[in-house]
Design a protein around this motif. Structure first.
Motif, PDB file in Angstrom:
ATOM      1  N   MET A  26       0.828  -1.205   0.000  1.00  0.00           N
ATOM      2  CA  MET A  26       0.000   0.000   0.000  1.00  0.00           C
ATOM      3  C   MET A  26       0.865   1.260   0.000  1.00  0.00           C
ATOM      4  O   MET A  26       0.575   2.225  -0.723  1.00  0.00           O
ATOM      5  CB  MET A  26      -0.925  -0.008   1.228  1.00  0.00           C
ATOM      6  CG  MET A  26      -1.935   1.101   1.239  1.00  0.00           C
ATOM      7  SD  MET A  26      -3.146   0.865   2.549  1.00  0.00           S
ATOM      8  CE  MET A  26      -4.159   2.334   2.311  1.00  0.00           C
ATOM      9  N   LEU A  27       1.933   1.257   0.784  1.00  0.00           N
ATOM     10  CA  LEU A  27       2.853   2.393   0.784  1.00  0.00           C
ATOM     11  C   LEU A  27       3.480   2.579  -0.600  1.00  0.00           C
ATOM     12  O   LEU A  27       3.678   3.714  -1.054  1.00  0.00           O
ATOM     13  CB  LEU A  27       3.942   2.186   1.841  1.00  0.00           C
ATOM     14  CG  LEU A  27       3.542   2.423   3.298  1.00  0.00           C
ATOM     15  CD1 LEU A  27       4.654   1.976   4.235  1.00  0.00           C
ATOM     16  CD2 LEU A  27       3.206   3.892   3.533  1.00  0.00           C
ATOM     17  N   MET A  28       3.789   1.480  -1.260  1.00  0.00           N
ATOM     18  CA  MET A  28       4.363   1.552  -2.603  1.00  0.00           C
ATOM     19  C   MET A  28       3.385   2.197  -3.580  1.00  0.00           C
ATOM     20  O   MET A  28       3.762   3.071  -4.374  1.00  0.00           O
ATOM     21  CB  MET A  28       4.743   0.147  -3.082  1.00  0.00           C
ATOM     22  CG  MET A  28       5.431   0.123  -4.434  1.00  0.00           C
ATOM     23  SD  MET A  28       7.141   0.698  -4.340  1.00  0.00           S
ATOM     24  CE  MET A  28       7.916  -0.715  -3.539  1.00  0.00           C
ATOM     25  N   GLU A  29       2.110   1.791  -3.546  1.00  0.00           N
ATOM     26  CA  GLU A  29       1.098   2.361  -4.433  1.00  0.00           C
ATOM     27  C   GLU A  29       0.954   3.866  -4.197  1.00  0.00           C
ATOM     28  O   GLU A  29       0.883   4.662  -5.143  1.00  0.00           O
ATOM     29  CB  GLU A  29      -0.251   1.666  -4.208  1.00  0.00           C
ATOM     30  CG  GLU A  29      -0.297   0.203  -4.614  1.00  0.00           C
ATOM     31  CD  GLU A  29      -0.460   0.040  -6.115  1.00  0.00           C
ATOM     32  OE1 GLU A  29      -0.616   1.049  -6.825  1.00  0.00           O
ATOM     33  OE2 GLU A  29      -0.436  -1.117  -6.583  1.00  0.00           O
ATOM     34  N   ILE A  30       0.924   4.268  -2.945  1.00  0.00           N
ATOM     35  CA  ILE A  30       0.742   5.682  -2.627  1.00  0.00           C
ATOM     36  C   ILE A  30       1.959   6.491  -3.058  1.00  0.00           C
ATOM     37  O   ILE A  30       1.837   7.573  -3.646  1.00  0.00           O
ATOM     38  CB  ILE A  30       0.467   5.853  -1.124  1.00  0.00           C
ATOM     39  CG1 ILE A  30      -0.868   5.195  -0.756  1.00  0.00           C
ATOM     40  CG2 ILE A  30       0.465   7.324  -0.731  1.00  0.00           C
ATOM     41  CD1 ILE A  30      -1.154   5.171   0.733  1.00  0.00           C
ATOM     42  N   ALA A  31       3.162   5.971  -2.762  1.00  0.00           N
ATOM     43  CA  ALA A  31       4.389   6.686  -3.127  1.00  0.00           C
ATOM     44  C   ALA A  31       4.505   6.836  -4.637  1.00  0.00           C
ATOM     45  O   ALA A  31       4.923   7.886  -5.146  1.00  0.00           O
ATOM     46  CB  ALA A  31       5.599   5.953  -2.564  1.00  0.00           C
ATOM     47  N   ASN A  32       4.149   5.810  -5.394  1.00  0.00           N
ATOM     48  CA  ASN A  32       4.203   5.896  -6.857  1.00  0.00           C
ATOM     49  C   ASN A  32       3.171   6.886  -7.394  1.00  0.00           C
ATOM     50  O   ASN A  32       3.420   7.578  -8.391  1.00  0.00           O
ATOM     51  CB  ASN A  32       3.965   4.518  -7.473  1.00  0.00           C
ATOM     52  CG  ASN A  32       5.148   3.580  -7.276  1.00  0.00           C
ATOM     53  OD1 ASN A  32       6.287   4.025  -7.139  1.00  0.00           O
ATOM     54  ND2 ASN A  32       4.881   2.289  -7.230  1.00  0.00           N
ATOM     55  N   ALA A  33       2.008   6.967  -6.735  1.00  0.00           N
ATOM     56  CA  ALA A  33       0.978   7.900  -7.181  1.00  0.00           C
ATOM     57  C   ALA A  33       1.420   9.345  -6.985  1.00  0.00           C
ATOM     58  O   ALA A  33       1.070  10.230  -7.771  1.00  0.00           O
ATOM     59  CB  ALA A  33      -0.327   7.645  -6.429  1.00  0.00           C
ATOM     60  N   VAL A  34       2.199   9.602  -5.949  1.00  0.00           N
ATOM     61  CA  VAL A  34       2.634  10.964  -5.637  1.00  0.00           C
ATOM     62  C   VAL A  34       3.790  11.408  -6.527  1.00  0.00           C
ATOM     63  O   VAL A  34       3.951  12.606  -6.807  1.00  0.00           O
ATOM     64  CB  VAL A  34       3.036  11.067  -4.146  1.00  0.00           C
ATOM     65  CG1 VAL A  34       3.691  12.398  -3.840  1.00  0.00           C
ATOM     66  CG2 VAL A  34       1.811  10.866  -3.263  1.00  0.00           C
ATOM     67  N   ALA A  35       4.603  10.473  -6.973  1.00  0.00           N
ATOM     68  CA  ALA A  35       5.824  10.812  -7.707  1.00  0.00           C
ATOM     69  C   ALA A  35       5.539  11.727  -8.899  1.00  0.00           C
ATOM     70  O   ALA A  35       4.671  11.441  -9.734  1.00  0.00           O
ATOM     71  CB  ALA A  35       6.508   9.528  -8.196  1.00  0.00           C
ATOM     72  N   GLY A  36       6.263  12.860  -8.958  1.00  0.00           N
ATOM     73  CA  GLY A  36       6.155  13.784 -10.074  1.00  0.00           C
ATOM     74  C   GLY A  36       4.931  14.672 -10.062  1.00  0.00           C
ATOM     75  O   GLY A  36       4.594  15.265 -11.079  1.00  0.00           O
ATOM     76  N   THR A  37       4.227  14.772  -8.925  1.00  0.00           N
ATOM     77  CA  THR A  37       3.018  15.597  -8.842  1.00  0.00           C
ATOM     78  C   THR A  37       3.276  16.824  -7.969  1.00  0.00           C
ATOM     79  O   THR A  37       4.365  17.014  -7.429  1.00  0.00           O
ATOM     80  CB  THR A  37       1.847  14.788  -8.247  1.00  0.00           C
ATOM     81  OG1 THR A  37       2.114  14.516  -6.861  1.00  0.00           O
ATOM     82  CG2 THR A  37       1.671  13.475  -8.992  1.00  0.00           C
ATOM     83  N   SER A  38       2.245  17.630  -7.804  1.00  0.00           N
ATOM     84  CA  SER A  38       2.356  18.840  -6.989  1.00  0.00           C
ATOM     85  C   SER A  38       2.370  18.534  -5.499  1.00  0.00           C
ATOM     86  O   SER A  38       2.665  19.412  -4.688  1.00  0.00           O
ATOM     87  CB  SER A  38       1.174  19.771  -7.293  1.00  0.00           C
ATOM     88  OG  SER A  38      -0.056  19.140  -6.944  1.00  0.00           O
ATOM     89  N   LEU A  39       2.066  17.316  -5.133  1.00  0.00           N
ATOM     90  CA  LEU A  39       2.036  16.935  -3.728  1.00  0.00           C
ATOM     91  C   LEU A  39       3.392  16.385  -3.314  1.00  0.00           C
ATOM     92  O   LEU A  39       3.973  15.544  -4.015  1.00  0.00           O
ATOM     93  CB  LEU A  39       0.949  15.881  -3.489  1.00  0.00           C
ATOM     94  CG  LEU A  39       0.607  15.540  -2.047  1.00  0.00           C
ATOM     95  CD1 LEU A  39       0.049  16.760  -1.319  1.00  0.00           C
ATOM     96  CD2 LEU A  39      -0.398  14.391  -1.999  1.00  0.00           C
ATOM     97  N   ASP A  40       3.887  16.846  -2.181  1.00  0.00           N
ATOM     98  CA  ASP A  40       5.196  16.439  -1.680  1.00  0.00           C
ATOM     99  C   ASP A  40       4.992  15.486  -0.511  1.00  0.00           C
ATOM    100  O   ASP A  40       4.388  15.863   0.510  1.00  0.00           O
ATOM    101  CB  ASP A  40       5.982  17.671  -1.243  1.00  0.00           C
ATOM    102  CG  ASP A  40       7.475  17.394  -1.157  1.00  0.00           C
ATOM    103  OD1 ASP A  40       7.892  16.283  -1.514  1.00  0.00           O
ATOM    104  OD2 ASP A  40       8.222  18.296  -0.722  1.00  0.00           O
ATOM    105  N   LEU A  41       5.476  14.261  -0.634  1.00  0.00           N
ATOM    106  CA  LEU A  41       5.310  13.241   0.403  1.00  0.00           C
ATOM    107  C   LEU A  41       6.659  12.680   0.799  1.00  0.00           C
ATOM    108  O   LEU A  41       7.482  12.361  -0.057  1.00  0.00           O
ATOM    109  CB  LEU A  41       4.410  12.102  -0.108  1.00  0.00           C
ATOM    110  CG  LEU A  41       4.350  10.832   0.761  1.00  0.00           C
ATOM    111  CD1 LEU A  41       3.693  11.118   2.112  1.00  0.00           C
ATOM    112  CD2 LEU A  41       3.615   9.714   0.018  1.00  0.00           C
TER     113      LEU A  41
END
Length: 620
Positions: A476-491
């Motif tokens: 689940m952490l992997m899915e979320i981290a991949n979704a954030v990559a390259g977007t305006s959201l910083d995680l």
């Protein structure tokens, strides 16, 4: 009559006190005052309720429960944009004023807001102090207790509605107060109102027993005396068995005693006095409302048990797409090995399918092995999985049937209203913060900020005892981290491991740092999150040090382990947009979160645009 003048008036001092006329007046006064307090709390919650209604969080799942059909949300085709800068001036002041009520002392389940207001529950100062003071005042004012202690008994009866209003899982008050005010947050008032009832009953019973002894009258014999002593004895057992150690270590025994005890108390107190009957009907109405809503929210579903290891079992409940809000929990009953009658609360790990980064149409629950029931589930799943592997040459999950009741609870803080977010969890508390993370990332990235979500950066911190525990939620952490990559959201994800065993057992999750150290200081994490870098160049260089494709495993010094590194891993967005802090885990962690937010908010709250807090205590 006029020839002889007005009839004589007996002086007040010589008038005989009529308990059955005067004491019911104090019952009414008590009821009016506490009902007015609840009304004030409901009125104060209107802004929060209005925002929840606007964001479609209000009453979601509260009536119909979990559904198989998702909401009308639809992806925006991958459109991503940075939200405009905002300043939360008014709410910054409000959050700062209320932060003074968050201080919590060690070994105490309540913060100052609850014991001395409770921020986000009943929003006015001194909930318990005011309540107990009201009970004592109504018992003692203008009452000849030594000669006629009936007033205390009348006030014990008047607390029946309070005890049940804050006890039922589907409380009408929870619906009126809005998200984040479920039964688990209001239950402390139930406990203390029950103790207030005991104070009244004990004063009433003890003084009457003393009068019987003083005048040589039998304590037992007639129905009124015998049933009164029985009612007081039952109530004493209920209070003594409700203390925290009993609830925590002997919960099933406590539950049975509590249910049967209140039935016995109802019967004995009705035999004791005819004045009890009117006060029993409101509790019955509250309980009936609870049962009615449960009938609409019970679901029997197919599920799959997946034993990740000997300490964690994931439970995937199929065909569940909507009807809950991230951070809520359900009461789960698993039909296996004679455990049909046991129901336990488990937090929903994922957000609904319409606002989740994880594909699928199921509810994911996590049962960490901490007691007999969770241990039995884990052993059953491991045994059945091995049997299926041998018989079918595969290693799937173990199919079972479950019953879910809910959802309940949730976070009162909508993370989308804050630019900076700190999520911190200890152990299985990550089930709560992961659901919030899944939801806010999907809303900002997958759905294109449909309600104007302002979130720009998130620090996700997880404290665990072993490196192997990362595998519990690694997919689940992997899915979320991949979704954030390259977007305006910083995680950024920080995992703090307190044991040095198996450091190689770490999955490759983007933007994740794994640190072998003691648990970090929440005050340090929060201060670092809201402290601007010395220069934009320093911030940029710090950002470049993070490899978005891999994670690092380090053993940090004491100073860095305290949490002074988040600002170098997250882009700086400025001040004034507000900070949301959500913490879940053991009491020591949630207590530290309360104190950290109070400390930072009192000094910099207005400047930051307010620091909001929601905690989930993973204990009974």
């Amino acid at each position: 009559m006029t020839d002889f003048g007005a009839p004589p008036v007996i002086p007040t001092a010589l008038q005989q006190y009529n308990s059955y006329v005067e004491d019911p007046k104090w019952q009414r006064k008590f009821s009016i005052i506490w009902a007015a307090g609840v009304g004030i709390a409901v009125l104060a919650s209107i802004p929060q309720v209005a925002r929840a209604f606007k964001n479609r969080r209000l009453f979601r799942g509260s009536i119909t429960g979990v559904t198989e059909h998702g909401s009308n949300y639809a992806p925006t085709g991958g459109v991503d944009f940075k939200p405009p800068r905002t300043r939360r001036r008014i709410w910054g002041v409000v959050d700062t004023l209320w932060s003074s009520t968050l201080w919590t002392l060690p070994g105490v389940e309540l913060d100052l807001g609850q014991s001395a207001s409770s921020y986000g529950l009943l929003d006015f100062p001194g909930v318990l102090t005011s309540y107990l003071a009201l009970v004592i005042a109504c018992i003692t004012m203008h009452a000849p207790l030594l000669d006629n202690p009936n007033r205390a008994g009348f006030l014990a009866l008047a607390q029946f509605p309070v005890v049940f209003l804050f006890a039922t899982k589907n409380s009408i008050l929870s619906l009126l107060l809005g998200p984040g005010n479920g039964y688990e947050k209001l239950n402390y008032i139930h406990r203390w109102s029950g103790r207030g009832m005991f104070i009244g009953a004990a004063v009433h019973g003890a003084l009457w027993i003393n009068n019987h002894v003083s005048y040589g009258l039998p304590i037992l014999g007639q129905q009124k005396e015998t049933s009164g002593v029985a009612a007081l004895g039952v109530l004493c057992v209920l209070v003594l068995t409700s203390f925290r150690p009993i609830r925590r270590f002997f919960y099933q025994w406590f539950f049975v005693v509590h249910v049967l005890g209140f039935v016995a108390f109802y019967i004995t107190v009705c035999y004791h006095t005819i004045y009890a009957s009117p006060w029993i009907f409101p509790p019955l109405a509250f309980y009936g409302f609870d049962i009615l809503l449960r009938m609409f929210r019970y679901r029997v579903k197919d599920a799959t048990l997946v034993p990740v290891d000997s300490n964690m079992t994931l439970i995937h409940v199929h065909d569940c797409e909507d009807g809950w809000v991230a951070g809520q929990h359900v009461r789960l009953r698993v039909f296996f090995s004679g455990r049909v009658f046991e129901s336990h609360p488990l937090t929903i790990v994922n957000a609904p399918a319409s606002s989740s980064c994880v594909p699928g149409n199921s509810i994911t629950l996590a049962a960490r092995v901490v007691g007999d029931w969770t241990s039995a589930i884990n052993k059953y799943a491991l045994t059945e999985q091995e049997r299926l592997r041998v018989e079918k040459d595969e290693q799937p999950g173990v199919p079972v049937q479950v019953m879910i009741d809910g959802p309940y609870g949730g976070s009162r803080v909508d993370l989308g209203e804050y630019e900076s977010v700190l999520l911190i969890a200890g152990g299985s508390g990550a089930t709560f913060t992961l659901g919030l993370l899944d939801d806010i990332v999907a809303r900002c990235v997958k759905l294109g900020r449909p309600h104007g979500e302002k979130t720009r950066r998130i620090e996700f911190t997880w404290c665990i005892r072993s490196f192997g525990a990362i595998h519990w939620f690694a997919p689940m952490l992997m899915e979320i981290a991949n979704a954030v990559a390259g977007t305006s959201l910083d995680l950024h994800i920080s995992v703090y491991v307190t044991c040095l065993c198996n450091p190689e057992d770490v999955p490759p999750i983007p933007n994740m740092n794994v640190v072998a150290t003691t648990r970090p200081s929440i005050t340090g994490l929060l201060r670092d999150l809201v402290t601007p870098p010395s220069s934009m160049a320093a911030s940029a260089s710090g950002k470049a040090d993070v490899d978005v494709e891999t994670q690092s495993v380090e053993t940090e010094s004491d100073e860095s382990a305290l949490g002074f590194s988040a600002s170098s891993r997250l882009s700086w967005v400025g001040l004034g947009g507000g900070v949301a802090v959500c913490a879940a885990g053991p009491e020591s962690l949630t207590r530290e979160a309360h104190n950290a937010v109070a400390r930072v908010s009192l000094t910099r709250g207005v400047e930051l645009g307010g620091v909001a807090l929601h905690t989930e205590l993973f204990a009974i």
